[in-house]
Design a protein around this motif. Sequence first.
Motif, short mmCIF file in Angstrom:
data_model
loop_
_atom_site.label_atom_id
_atom_site.label_comp_id
_atom_site.label_asym_id
_atom_site.label_seq_id
_atom_site.Cartn_x
_atom_site.Cartn_y
_atom_site.Cartn_z
N MET A 1 0.84 -1.19 0.00
CA MET A 1 0.00 0.00 0.00
C MET A 1 0.89 1.25 0.00
O MET A 1 1.85 1.33 0.74
CB MET A 1 -0.90 0.01 1.24
N GLU A 2 0.54 2.22 -0.86
CA GLU A 2 1.33 3.44 -0.95
C GLU A 2 1.19 4.27 0.31
O GLU A 2 0.09 4.50 0.81
CB GLU A 2 0.88 4.24 -2.18
N VAL A 3 2.31 4.73 0.84
CA VAL A 3 2.32 5.55 2.06
C VAL A 3 2.43 7.01 1.66
O VAL A 3 3.36 7.39 0.93
CB VAL A 3 3.51 5.16 2.97
N PRO A 4 1.49 7.88 2.08
CA PRO A 4 1.56 9.30 1.72
C PRO A 4 2.79 9.95 2.34
O PRO A 4 3.23 9.58 3.42
CB PRO A 4 0.26 9.88 2.30
N PRO A 5 3.38 10.93 1.64
CA PRO A 5 4.59 11.59 2.18
C PRO A 5 4.27 12.41 3.42
O PRO A 5 3.11 12.74 3.69
CB PRO A 5 5.03 12.48 1.01
N SER B 1 7.35 4.51 8.79
CA SER B 1 6.60 3.95 7.67
C SER B 1 7.02 4.61 6.35
O SER B 1 7.21 3.95 5.34
CB SER B 1 5.10 4.14 7.89
N VAL B 2 7.16 5.95 6.40
CA VAL B 2 7.55 6.68 5.19
C VAL B 2 8.95 6.27 4.75
O VAL B 2 9.21 6.02 3.57
CB VAL B 2 7.47 8.20 5.43
N SER C 1 8.92 2.82 3.27
CA SER C 1 8.29 2.78 1.94
C SER C 1 9.23 3.29 0.85
O SER C 1 9.12 2.91 -0.31
CB SER C 1 7.01 3.62 1.94
N THR C 2 10.19 4.16 1.23
CA THR C 2 11.14 4.69 0.24
C THR C 2 12.34 3.79 0.06
O THR C 2 13.14 4.00 -0.85
CB THR C 2 11.64 6.08 0.67
#
Length: 575
Positions: free
Chosen positions: A1-5, A76-77, A80-81
Amino acid sequence: MEVPPLDVPELLAYWVRQSGPLLDQLGVRKDLCDKIVEGLCSKRKNQLVLRSLSGGEPPTVDNDKINDELDLRIASVLQSTGHCYEGGFWTDFMKHDDSDGKRHVAIVTTASLPWMTGTAVNPLYRAAYLAKSAKQNVTLLVPWLCRSDQELVYPNNLTFSSPEEQENYIRNWLEERIGFKADFKISFYPGKFSKERRSIIPAGDTSQFISSKEADIAILEEPEHLNWYHHGKRWTDKFNHVVGIVHTNYLEYIKREKNGALQAFFVKHINNWVTKAYCHKVLRLSAATQDLPKSVICNVHGVNPKFLKIGEKVAEERELGQQAFPQGAYFLGKMVWAKGYKELIDLLAKHKDDLDGFKLDVYGNGEDANEVQSTAKRLDLNLNFLKGRDHADDSLHGYKVFINPSVSDVLCTATAEALAMGKFVVCADHPSNEFFRSFPNCLTYKTSKDFVAKVKEALANEPQPLTPEQRYNLSWEAATQRFVEYSELDRVLNNEHNGAKLRRSNGNVIAKSVSMPNLSEMVDGGLAFAHYCLTGNEFLRLCTGAIPGTRDYDKQHCKDLHLLPPQVENPIYGW
Protein backbone atom coordinates in the motif's frame (compact mmCIF):
# COMPACT_ATOMS: atom_id res chain seq x y z
CA MET A 1 0.00 0.00 0.00
CA GLU A 2 1.33 3.44 -0.95
CA VAL A 3 2.32 5.55 2.06
CA PRO A 4 1.56 9.30 1.72
CA PRO A 5 4.59 11.59 2.18
CA LEU A 6 5.16 13.55 5.37
CA ASP A 7 3.46 16.92 5.46
CA VAL A 8 4.92 20.16 6.85
CA PRO A 9 3.14 20.00 10.28
CA GLU A 10 4.47 16.48 10.84
CA LEU A 11 8.04 17.54 10.00
CA LEU A 12 7.74 20.58 12.30
CA ALA A 13 6.31 18.44 15.11
CA TYR A 14 9.22 16.03 14.84
CA TRP A 15 11.74 18.90 14.84
CA VAL A 16 10.16 20.46 17.95
CA ARG A 17 10.16 17.15 19.81
CA GLN A 18 13.80 16.37 19.00
CA SER A 19 14.83 19.93 19.92
CA GLY A 20 13.38 19.53 23.42
CA PRO A 21 16.76 19.59 25.27
CA LEU A 22 17.87 22.73 23.37
CA LEU A 23 14.54 24.51 23.86
CA ASP A 24 14.67 23.62 27.56
CA GLN A 25 18.06 25.37 27.83
CA LEU A 26 16.48 28.42 26.14
CA GLY A 27 13.69 28.50 28.75
CA VAL A 28 10.92 26.82 26.71
CA ARG A 29 9.15 24.40 29.08
CA LYS A 30 8.54 20.76 28.11
CA ASP A 31 4.76 21.05 28.57
CA LEU A 32 4.73 23.90 26.06
CA CYS A 33 6.68 21.78 23.57
CA ASP A 34 4.17 18.96 24.08
CA LYS A 35 1.29 21.33 23.35
CA ILE A 36 3.01 22.54 20.15
CA VAL A 37 3.54 18.95 19.02
CA GLU A 38 -0.08 18.11 19.88
CA GLY A 39 -1.32 21.08 17.88
CA LEU A 40 0.80 20.22 14.86
CA CYS A 41 -0.40 16.61 15.01
CA SER A 42 -4.08 17.52 15.38
CA LYS A 43 -5.02 15.59 12.23
CA ARG A 44 -3.36 12.42 13.59
CA LYS A 45 -5.00 13.03 16.97
CA ASN A 46 -8.47 13.13 15.39
CA GLN A 47 -7.75 9.86 13.60
CA LEU A 48 -6.68 8.26 16.91
CA VAL A 49 -9.90 9.48 18.60
CA LEU A 50 -12.04 8.00 15.82
CA ARG A 51 -10.10 4.73 16.04
CA SER A 52 -10.69 4.61 19.83
CA LEU A 53 -14.44 5.24 19.40
CA SER A 54 -14.78 2.55 16.75
CA GLY A 55 -13.03 0.08 19.07
CA GLY A 56 -15.37 0.91 21.95
CA GLU A 57 -12.60 2.60 23.99
CA PRO A 58 -12.78 5.99 25.77
CA PRO A 59 -11.85 8.81 23.36
CA THR A 60 -8.67 9.82 25.25
CA VAL A 61 -5.31 10.32 23.54
CA ASP A 62 -2.20 11.14 25.61
CA ASN A 63 1.13 12.56 24.49
CA ASP A 64 2.81 9.15 24.49
CA LYS A 65 0.31 7.86 21.91
CA ILE A 66 0.86 10.94 19.75
CA ASN A 67 4.65 10.49 19.95
CA ASP A 68 4.38 6.80 19.15
CA GLU A 69 2.17 7.53 16.15
CA LEU A 70 4.62 10.19 14.96
CA ASP A 71 7.53 7.74 15.21
CA LEU A 72 5.52 5.10 13.38
CA ARG A 73 4.51 7.56 10.68
CA ILE A 74 8.13 8.60 9.99
CA ALA A 75 9.37 4.99 10.10
CA SER A 76 6.60 3.95 7.67
CA VAL A 77 7.55 6.68 5.19
CA LEU A 78 11.24 5.80 5.40
CA GLN A 79 10.50 2.10 4.96
CA SER A 80 8.29 2.78 1.94
CA THR A 81 11.14 4.69 0.24
CA GLY A 82 13.67 1.92 0.89
CA HIS A 83 15.87 4.48 2.66
CA CYS A 84 18.70 3.06 4.81
CA TYR A 85 20.55 5.66 6.88
CA GLU A 86 24.33 5.12 6.90
CA GLY A 87 25.35 8.19 8.87
CA GLY A 88 25.42 11.92 8.60
CA PHE A 89 27.81 14.80 9.14
CA TRP A 90 28.90 13.52 12.56
CA THR A 91 28.40 9.81 12.05
CA ASP A 92 29.36 7.04 9.67
CA PHE A 93 27.52 3.86 10.60
CA MET A 94 28.96 0.51 9.51
CA LYS A 95 26.78 -2.58 9.68
CA HIS A 96 28.00 -5.81 11.19
CA ASP A 97 27.77 -8.87 8.98
CA ASP A 98 26.32 -11.66 11.13
CA SER A 99 26.02 -14.17 8.28
CA ASP A 100 27.85 -16.74 10.42
CA GLY A 101 24.98 -16.64 12.93
CA LYS A 102 27.18 -15.39 15.81
CA ARG A 103 27.77 -11.98 17.29
CA HIS A 104 31.34 -10.65 17.53
CA VAL A 105 32.91 -9.11 20.65
CA ALA A 106 36.20 -7.21 20.37
CA ILE A 107 38.06 -6.50 23.63
CA VAL A 108 40.62 -3.72 23.21
CA THR A 109 43.14 -3.12 26.00
CA THR A 110 46.21 -1.00 26.74
CA ALA A 111 48.73 -3.63 27.89
CA SER A 112 49.74 -7.23 27.29
CA LEU A 113 51.57 -10.06 28.98
CA PRO A 114 54.30 -10.57 30.07
CA TRP A 115 53.75 -7.12 31.63
CA MET A 116 51.94 -8.17 34.80
CA THR A 117 49.56 -5.23 35.08
CA GLY A 118 45.80 -5.21 35.57
CA THR A 119 44.97 -4.11 32.03
CA ALA A 120 47.01 -7.01 30.64
CA VAL A 121 45.65 -9.74 32.91
CA ASN A 122 41.97 -8.91 33.48
CA PRO A 123 40.95 -8.37 29.83
CA LEU A 124 42.64 -11.70 29.03
CA TYR A 125 40.46 -13.49 31.59
CA ARG A 126 37.41 -11.60 30.33
CA ALA A 127 38.06 -12.78 26.78
CA ALA A 128 38.46 -16.40 27.93
CA TYR A 129 35.26 -16.48 30.00
CA LEU A 130 33.15 -14.62 27.41
CA ALA A 131 34.34 -17.08 24.77
CA LYS A 132 33.64 -20.03 27.07
CA SER A 133 29.88 -19.66 26.56
CA ALA A 134 30.37 -20.10 22.77
CA LYS A 135 27.46 -17.70 22.20
CA GLN A 136 29.70 -15.15 20.52
CA ASN A 137 33.06 -14.93 18.77
CA VAL A 138 35.66 -13.02 20.80
CA THR A 139 38.77 -11.14 19.70
CA LEU A 140 41.31 -9.71 22.15
CA LEU A 141 43.21 -6.76 20.67
CA VAL A 142 46.46 -5.97 22.53
CA PRO A 143 49.39 -3.60 21.84
CA TRP A 144 52.48 -4.75 19.98
CA LEU A 145 55.72 -3.10 21.11
CA CYS A 146 58.88 -2.92 19.04
CA ARG A 147 61.96 -4.61 20.50
CA SER A 148 63.37 -1.41 22.06
CA ASP A 149 60.11 -0.80 23.97
CA GLN A 150 59.78 -4.46 24.98
CA GLU A 151 63.14 -4.20 26.73
CA LEU A 152 61.80 -1.27 28.77
CA VAL A 153 58.48 -2.88 29.72
CA TYR A 154 58.67 -6.66 29.94
CA PRO A 155 60.32 -8.30 32.99
CA ASN A 156 63.36 -10.59 33.12
CA ASN A 157 64.69 -9.35 29.74
CA LEU A 158 61.86 -11.21 28.00
CA THR A 159 61.32 -10.12 24.37
CA PHE A 160 59.50 -11.44 21.30
CA SER A 161 60.58 -11.36 17.68
CA SER A 162 57.06 -11.76 16.28
CA PRO A 163 53.40 -11.35 17.34
CA GLU A 164 52.93 -15.12 16.89
CA GLU A 165 55.62 -15.80 19.49
CA GLN A 166 54.00 -13.44 22.00
CA GLU A 167 50.57 -14.93 21.30
CA ASN A 168 51.87 -18.42 22.16
CA TYR A 169 53.29 -17.06 25.43
CA ILE A 170 49.95 -15.42 26.31
CA ARG A 171 47.90 -18.54 25.55
CA ASN A 172 50.22 -20.85 27.52
CA TRP A 173 50.16 -18.51 30.53
CA LEU A 174 46.36 -18.34 30.44
CA GLU A 175 45.67 -22.06 30.01
CA GLU A 176 47.97 -22.93 32.93
CA ARG A 177 45.68 -20.85 35.17
CA ILE A 178 42.12 -21.40 33.95
CA GLY A 179 42.31 -25.12 33.24
CA PHE A 180 40.46 -25.07 29.90
CA LYS A 181 41.31 -24.21 26.29
CA ALA A 182 40.01 -20.74 25.54
CA ASP A 183 38.70 -20.38 21.99
CA PHE A 184 39.21 -16.73 21.09
CA LYS A 185 41.35 -14.77 18.65
CA ILE A 186 44.32 -12.59 19.67
CA SER A 187 45.24 -9.65 17.43
CA PHE A 188 47.78 -6.85 17.82
CA TYR A 189 47.77 -3.11 17.20
CA PRO A 190 50.86 -0.84 17.12
CA GLY A 191 51.79 0.77 20.44
CA LYS A 192 54.62 2.81 21.92
CA PHE A 193 55.77 2.97 25.54
CA SER A 194 55.81 6.35 27.30
CA LYS A 195 58.48 6.50 30.02
CA GLU A 196 56.93 9.62 31.54
CA ARG A 197 53.44 8.13 31.81
CA ARG A 198 54.70 4.57 32.40
CA SER A 199 52.05 3.34 30.01
CA ILE A 200 51.55 2.22 26.41
CA ILE A 201 50.02 4.71 23.95
CA PRO A 202 48.35 3.44 20.74
CA ALA A 203 49.99 4.48 17.46
CA GLY A 204 47.56 5.14 14.62
CA ASP A 205 43.87 4.24 14.42
CA THR A 206 43.35 1.29 16.78
CA SER A 207 39.84 0.60 15.45
CA GLN A 208 41.18 -0.34 11.99
CA PHE A 209 42.61 -3.57 13.41
CA ILE A 210 39.09 -4.97 13.83
CA SER A 211 37.64 -5.73 10.40
CA SER A 212 34.31 -4.20 9.41
CA LYS A 213 32.86 -7.72 9.22
CA GLU A 214 33.65 -8.29 12.91
CA ALA A 215 32.85 -4.75 14.08
CA ASP A 216 29.82 -5.54 16.24
CA ILE A 217 30.43 -5.10 19.99
CA ALA A 218 33.53 -3.34 21.39
CA ILE A 219 34.79 -3.47 24.98
CA LEU A 220 37.31 -0.70 25.58
CA GLU A 221 39.47 -1.46 28.61
CA GLU A 222 40.49 2.00 29.87
CA PRO A 223 38.46 3.97 27.29
CA GLU A 224 39.93 7.31 28.35
CA HIS A 225 43.50 6.01 27.93
CA LEU A 226 42.74 4.43 24.53
CA ASN A 227 41.16 7.63 23.23
CA TRP A 228 43.31 10.47 24.58
CA TYR A 229 45.12 10.67 21.23
CA HIS A 230 42.82 8.49 19.11
CA HIS A 231 42.78 9.84 15.55
CA GLY A 232 40.61 7.55 13.49
CA LYS A 233 37.19 5.99 13.12
CA ARG A 234 34.71 6.79 15.88
CA TRP A 235 34.10 3.61 17.90
CA THR A 236 30.34 4.15 18.20
CA ASP A 237 30.06 4.58 14.43
CA LYS A 238 31.97 1.43 13.58
CA PHE A 239 30.47 -0.77 16.33
CA ASN A 240 26.84 -1.39 17.29
CA HIS A 241 27.55 -1.27 21.03
CA VAL A 242 30.63 0.14 22.80
CA VAL A 243 31.31 -0.50 26.49
CA GLY A 244 34.14 1.21 28.36
CA ILE A 245 35.64 -0.31 31.53
CA VAL A 246 37.51 2.13 33.77
CA HIS A 247 40.47 0.45 35.50
CA THR A 248 42.62 3.33 36.72
CA ASN A 249 42.21 6.34 38.98
CA TYR A 250 44.27 8.64 36.78
CA LEU A 251 43.38 11.77 38.71
CA GLU A 252 44.82 10.30 41.92
CA TYR A 253 48.16 9.56 40.23
CA ILE A 254 48.32 12.92 38.44
CA LYS A 255 47.66 14.91 41.63
CA ARG A 256 50.92 13.52 43.06
CA GLU A 257 52.96 15.05 40.22
CA LYS A 258 54.33 18.58 39.84
CA ASN A 259 51.45 21.01 39.11
CA GLY A 260 49.22 18.02 39.74
CA ALA A 261 46.05 19.97 40.57
CA LEU A 262 46.16 21.86 37.26
CA GLN A 263 46.95 18.73 35.26
CA ALA A 264 44.17 16.81 36.99
CA PHE A 265 41.68 19.56 36.10
CA PHE A 266 42.42 19.23 32.37
CA VAL A 267 42.61 15.42 32.40
CA LYS A 268 39.26 15.21 34.19
CA HIS A 269 37.52 17.16 31.42
CA ILE A 270 39.35 15.34 28.63
CA ASN A 271 38.27 12.00 30.14
CA ASN A 272 34.67 13.21 30.22
CA TRP A 273 34.98 14.36 26.61
CA VAL A 274 36.37 11.15 25.10
CA THR A 275 34.17 8.70 27.02
CA LYS A 276 31.02 10.65 26.14
CA ALA A 277 32.06 10.80 22.48
CA TYR A 278 33.21 7.19 22.06
CA CYS A 279 31.15 4.96 24.41
CA HIS A 280 27.51 3.90 24.74
CA LYS A 281 28.04 2.60 28.29
CA VAL A 282 30.83 2.95 30.87
CA LEU A 283 31.48 0.59 33.81
CA ARG A 284 33.54 1.83 36.76
CA LEU A 285 35.07 -0.89 38.91
CA SER A 286 34.52 1.19 42.05
CA ALA A 287 33.59 4.68 43.21
CA ALA A 288 37.33 5.43 43.49
CA THR A 289 37.31 6.28 39.78
CA GLN A 290 36.30 9.52 38.13
CA ASP A 291 32.54 9.94 37.72
CA LEU A 292 32.16 9.74 33.94
CA PRO A 293 29.17 10.26 31.62
CA LYS A 294 26.99 7.19 30.94
CA SER A 295 28.70 5.30 33.80
CA VAL A 296 27.60 2.83 36.47
CA ILE A 297 29.65 1.22 39.26
CA CYS A 298 30.15 -2.54 39.19
CA ASN A 299 33.07 -4.84 39.93
CA VAL A 300 33.37 -6.92 36.75
CA HIS A 301 36.67 -8.60 37.72
CA GLY A 302 37.23 -12.00 39.24
CA VAL A 303 40.24 -13.93 40.53
CA ASN A 304 42.38 -16.60 38.95
CA PRO A 305 40.77 -20.01 39.75
CA LYS A 306 44.11 -21.05 41.29
CA PHE A 307 43.50 -18.76 44.26
CA LEU A 308 40.07 -20.26 44.94
CA LYS A 309 41.62 -23.75 44.86
CA ILE A 310 44.28 -22.63 47.33
CA GLY A 311 41.52 -21.33 49.59
CA GLU A 312 39.67 -24.65 49.39
CA LYS A 313 42.87 -26.52 50.25
CA VAL A 314 43.46 -24.26 53.27
CA ALA A 315 39.89 -24.89 54.48
CA GLU A 316 40.43 -28.67 54.20
CA GLU A 317 43.69 -28.46 56.19
CA ARG A 318 41.96 -26.50 58.95
CA GLU A 319 39.15 -29.08 59.13
CA LEU A 320 41.81 -31.73 59.68
CA GLY A 321 43.24 -29.69 62.55
CA GLN A 322 46.39 -28.64 60.69
CA GLN A 323 47.93 -25.21 61.03
CA ALA A 324 47.10 -23.48 57.73
CA PHE A 325 48.86 -20.16 58.40
CA PRO A 326 52.23 -20.58 60.17
CA GLN A 327 53.47 -17.17 58.91
CA GLY A 328 52.39 -13.65 59.89
CA ALA A 329 51.77 -10.62 57.67
CA TYR A 330 52.94 -9.54 54.23
CA PHE A 331 52.43 -6.91 51.52
CA LEU A 332 52.76 -7.51 47.78
CA GLY A 333 52.73 -4.94 45.00
CA LYS A 334 54.73 -3.12 42.36
CA MET A 335 57.32 -1.04 44.22
CA VAL A 336 56.31 2.48 43.26
CA TRP A 337 55.30 5.05 45.86
CA ALA A 338 51.78 5.46 44.45
CA LYS A 339 50.96 1.76 44.99
CA GLY A 340 50.54 2.08 48.75
CA TYR A 341 54.19 2.19 49.86
CA LYS A 342 53.99 5.80 51.03
CA GLU A 343 50.92 5.05 53.17
CA LEU A 344 52.50 1.85 54.50
CA ILE A 345 55.73 3.53 55.62
CA ASP A 346 53.85 6.49 57.12
CA LEU A 347 51.61 4.18 59.18
CA LEU A 348 54.45 1.99 60.43
CA ALA A 349 56.67 4.98 61.24
CA LYS A 350 53.92 6.73 63.18
CA HIS A 351 53.05 3.64 65.24
CA LYS A 352 56.45 1.99 65.57
CA ASP A 353 56.06 1.69 69.34
CA ASP A 354 52.44 0.46 69.16
CA LEU A 355 53.48 -2.31 66.76
CA ASP A 356 56.65 -3.26 68.62
CA GLY A 357 57.81 -6.70 67.48
CA PHE A 358 55.60 -6.63 64.38
CA LYS A 359 57.48 -7.76 61.27
CA LEU A 360 56.21 -7.34 57.73
CA ASP A 361 57.51 -9.10 54.63
CA VAL A 362 57.27 -6.93 51.50
CA TYR A 363 57.33 -8.46 48.00
CA GLY A 364 57.80 -6.26 44.96
CA ASN A 365 59.95 -4.84 42.19
CA GLY A 366 59.66 -1.41 40.64
CA GLU A 367 61.12 1.94 39.69
CA ASP A 368 61.06 3.29 43.27
CA ALA A 369 62.52 0.16 44.93
CA ASN A 370 65.82 1.77 46.03
CA GLU A 371 64.12 4.87 47.41
CA VAL A 372 61.45 2.89 49.28
CA GLN A 373 64.00 0.56 50.86
CA SER A 374 66.39 3.36 51.85
CA THR A 375 63.50 5.31 53.46
CA ALA A 376 62.44 2.24 55.47
CA LYS A 377 66.03 1.68 56.59
CA ARG A 378 66.46 5.33 57.60
CA LEU A 379 63.28 5.16 59.70
CA ASP A 380 64.43 1.84 61.21
CA LEU A 381 61.23 0.02 60.24
CA ASN A 382 60.96 -3.74 60.68
CA LEU A 383 60.37 -4.46 56.97
CA ASN A 384 61.89 -7.42 55.16
CA PHE A 385 62.13 -6.62 51.43
CA LEU A 386 61.98 -9.54 49.00
CA LYS A 387 61.80 -9.82 45.22
CA GLY A 388 58.36 -9.68 43.62
CA ARG A 389 56.66 -12.94 42.75
CA ASP A 390 53.36 -14.39 41.61
CA HIS A 391 50.74 -14.11 44.35
CA ALA A 392 49.92 -17.80 43.87
CA ASP A 393 53.54 -18.81 44.62
CA ASP A 394 53.83 -21.60 47.21
CA SER A 395 55.99 -19.42 49.46
CA LEU A 396 53.03 -17.06 50.07
CA HIS A 397 50.40 -19.66 51.03
CA GLY A 398 51.39 -19.71 54.70
CA TYR A 399 50.81 -16.02 55.45
CA LYS A 400 47.70 -15.27 57.49
CA VAL A 401 47.39 -11.49 56.98
CA PHE A 402 47.64 -9.43 53.81
CA ILE A 403 48.12 -5.71 54.48
CA ASN A 404 47.18 -3.24 51.75
CA PRO A 405 47.06 0.46 52.74
CA SER A 406 46.86 1.74 49.14
CA VAL A 407 44.24 4.39 48.35
CA SER A 408 45.26 4.89 44.70
CA ASP A 409 43.84 1.56 43.50
CA VAL A 410 40.47 1.34 41.82
CA LEU A 411 39.96 -2.30 42.77
CA CYS A 412 42.99 -4.14 44.13
CA THR A 413 43.39 -7.56 42.51
CA ALA A 414 45.81 -8.67 45.22
CA THR A 415 43.15 -7.99 47.89
CA ALA A 416 40.64 -10.21 46.05
CA GLU A 417 43.28 -12.92 45.66
CA ALA A 418 44.18 -12.86 49.37
CA LEU A 419 40.51 -13.17 50.34
CA ALA A 420 40.09 -16.06 47.88
CA MET A 421 43.01 -17.85 49.61
CA GLY A 422 41.19 -17.53 52.93
CA LYS A 423 43.46 -14.90 54.48
CA PHE A 424 42.70 -11.82 56.56
CA VAL A 425 43.00 -8.54 54.65
CA VAL A 426 43.67 -5.27 56.44
CA CYS A 427 42.85 -2.36 54.11
CA ALA A 428 41.73 1.28 54.19
CA ASP A 429 38.09 2.32 54.49
CA HIS A 430 38.06 3.61 50.94
CA PRO A 431 35.68 3.38 47.94
CA SER A 432 38.13 1.04 46.17
CA ASN A 433 37.49 -1.57 48.88
CA GLU A 434 33.69 -1.28 48.96
CA PHE A 435 33.16 -4.61 47.15
CA PHE A 436 35.27 -6.48 49.74
CA ARG A 437 33.48 -5.20 52.86
CA SER A 438 30.86 -7.95 52.68
CA PHE A 439 33.60 -10.54 53.34
CA PRO A 440 34.10 -11.21 57.08
CA ASN A 441 37.88 -11.57 56.65
CA CYS A 442 38.19 -8.03 55.28
CA LEU A 443 39.13 -5.66 58.12
CA THR A 444 38.93 -1.98 57.14
CA TYR A 445 40.37 0.93 59.11
CA LYS A 446 39.57 4.66 59.09
CA THR A 447 42.41 6.09 61.19
CA SER A 448 46.02 5.17 61.87
CA LYS A 449 45.08 3.99 65.39
CA ASP A 450 42.35 1.87 63.85
CA PHE A 451 45.01 0.37 61.56
CA VAL A 452 47.02 -0.79 64.57
CA ALA A 453 43.92 -2.31 66.14
CA LYS A 454 42.96 -4.22 62.97
CA VAL A 455 46.49 -5.59 62.51
CA LYS A 456 46.53 -6.88 66.10
CA GLU A 457 43.02 -8.33 65.69
CA ALA A 458 44.05 -10.21 62.54
CA LEU A 459 47.24 -11.60 64.09
CA ALA A 460 45.38 -12.76 67.20
CA ASN A 461 42.51 -14.59 65.44
CA GLU A 462 41.86 -17.13 62.69
CA PRO A 463 40.10 -16.20 59.41
CA GLN A 464 36.61 -17.57 58.74
CA PRO A 465 36.28 -20.12 55.91
CA LEU A 466 34.61 -18.72 52.79
CA THR A 467 31.06 -19.84 52.05
CA PRO A 468 30.22 -21.24 48.56
CA GLU A 469 28.41 -17.98 47.74
CA GLN A 470 31.42 -15.88 48.74
CA ARG A 471 33.73 -18.05 46.64
CA TYR A 472 31.41 -17.70 43.65
CA ASN A 473 31.26 -13.89 44.03
CA LEU A 474 35.06 -13.77 43.70
CA SER A 475 35.13 -15.99 40.60
CA TRP A 476 35.39 -14.95 36.96
CA GLU A 477 32.11 -16.75 36.24
CA ALA A 478 30.31 -14.33 38.57
CA ALA A 479 32.30 -11.36 37.25
CA THR A 480 31.34 -12.23 33.67
CA GLN A 481 27.68 -12.51 34.66
CA ARG A 482 27.84 -9.07 36.32
CA PHE A 483 29.53 -7.65 33.23
CA VAL A 484 26.91 -9.02 30.84
CA GLU A 485 24.13 -7.56 33.01
CA TYR A 486 25.55 -4.10 33.77
CA SER A 487 26.98 -3.49 30.29
CA GLU A 488 23.55 -4.38 28.81
CA LEU A 489 25.36 -6.95 26.69
CA ASP A 490 22.53 -9.43 27.28
CA ARG A 491 20.07 -7.01 25.63
CA VAL A 492 22.46 -6.35 22.77
CA LEU A 493 23.05 -10.05 22.12
CA ASN A 494 19.28 -10.49 22.01
CA ASN A 495 19.03 -7.77 19.35
CA GLU A 496 17.43 -5.23 21.68
CA HIS A 497 20.33 -2.77 21.48
CA ASN A 498 20.45 0.95 20.78
CA GLY A 499 16.97 1.44 22.20
CA ALA A 500 15.31 0.35 18.94
CA LYS A 501 11.69 -0.58 19.51
CA LEU A 502 9.62 -2.69 17.15
CA ARG A 503 6.19 -1.28 16.47
CA ARG A 504 3.33 -3.16 14.74
CA SER A 505 1.04 -1.53 12.21
CA ASN A 506 -1.46 -3.44 10.09
CA GLY A 507 0.31 -6.67 10.99
CA ASN A 508 3.74 -5.43 9.83
CA VAL A 509 6.72 -4.95 12.13
CA ILE A 510 8.53 -1.64 11.61
CA ALA A 511 11.76 -0.72 13.40
CA LYS A 512 12.22 2.76 14.77
CA SER A 513 14.64 4.25 12.26
CA VAL A 514 18.18 5.22 13.21
CA SER A 515 17.73 8.17 10.91
CA MET A 516 15.93 9.97 13.74
CA PRO A 517 18.92 11.25 15.80
CA ASN A 518 18.41 13.16 19.01
CA LEU A 519 20.38 16.19 20.15
CA SER A 520 22.39 14.19 22.67
CA GLU A 521 23.68 11.96 19.87
CA MET A 522 24.46 15.01 17.79
CA VAL A 523 26.42 16.58 20.65
CA ASP A 524 28.39 13.35 21.14
CA GLY A 525 29.08 13.28 17.42
CA GLY A 526 30.21 16.89 17.51
CA LEU A 527 32.59 16.14 20.39
CA ALA A 528 34.04 13.20 18.47
CA PHE A 529 34.49 15.32 15.35
CA ALA A 530 36.23 18.09 17.31
CA HIS A 531 38.47 15.52 18.99
CA TYR A 532 39.36 14.06 15.58
CA CYS A 533 40.35 17.52 14.30
CA LEU A 534 42.50 18.32 17.34
CA THR A 535 44.28 14.95 17.49
CA GLY A 536 45.15 15.24 13.80
CA ASN A 537 47.42 18.21 14.51
CA GLU A 538 50.92 17.08 15.53
CA PHE A 539 51.71 20.35 17.34
CA LEU A 540 48.60 20.07 19.53
CA ARG A 541 49.34 16.39 20.21
CA LEU A 542 52.85 17.21 21.44
CA CYS A 543 51.53 20.09 23.59
CA THR A 544 49.23 17.64 25.40
CA GLY A 545 51.93 15.04 26.06
CA ALA A 546 51.61 12.64 23.12
CA ILE A 547 54.63 10.61 22.04
CA PRO A 548 56.05 12.15 18.84
CA GLY A 549 55.01 10.29 15.72
CA THR A 550 52.11 8.31 17.24
CA ARG A 551 49.39 9.72 15.01
CA ASP A 552 50.45 6.91 12.67
CA TYR A 553 52.45 3.74 13.22
CA ASP A 554 56.08 3.69 12.10
CA LYS A 555 58.23 1.58 9.75
CA GLN A 556 59.19 -0.91 12.45
CA HIS A 557 55.53 -1.57 13.23
CA CYS A 558 54.91 -2.09 9.50
CA LYS A 559 57.69 -4.67 9.42
CA ASP A 560 56.67 -6.49 12.63
CA LEU A 561 52.92 -6.57 11.93
CA HIS A 562 53.15 -6.86 8.12
CA LEU A 563 51.24 -3.61 7.57
CA LEU A 564 51.11 -1.30 4.60
CA PRO A 565 52.76 2.09 5.27
CA PRO A 566 50.22 4.60 6.63
CA GLN A 567 50.71 6.77 3.52
CA VAL A 568 49.43 3.85 1.44
CA GLU A 569 46.76 2.71 3.92
CA ASN A 570 45.33 6.24 4.30
CA PRO A 571 46.52 8.29 1.30
CA ILE A 572 44.42 11.41 2.00
CA TYR A 573 44.62 13.42 5.22
CA GLY A 574 42.45 16.37 6.09
CA TRP A 575 44.57 17.41 9.07
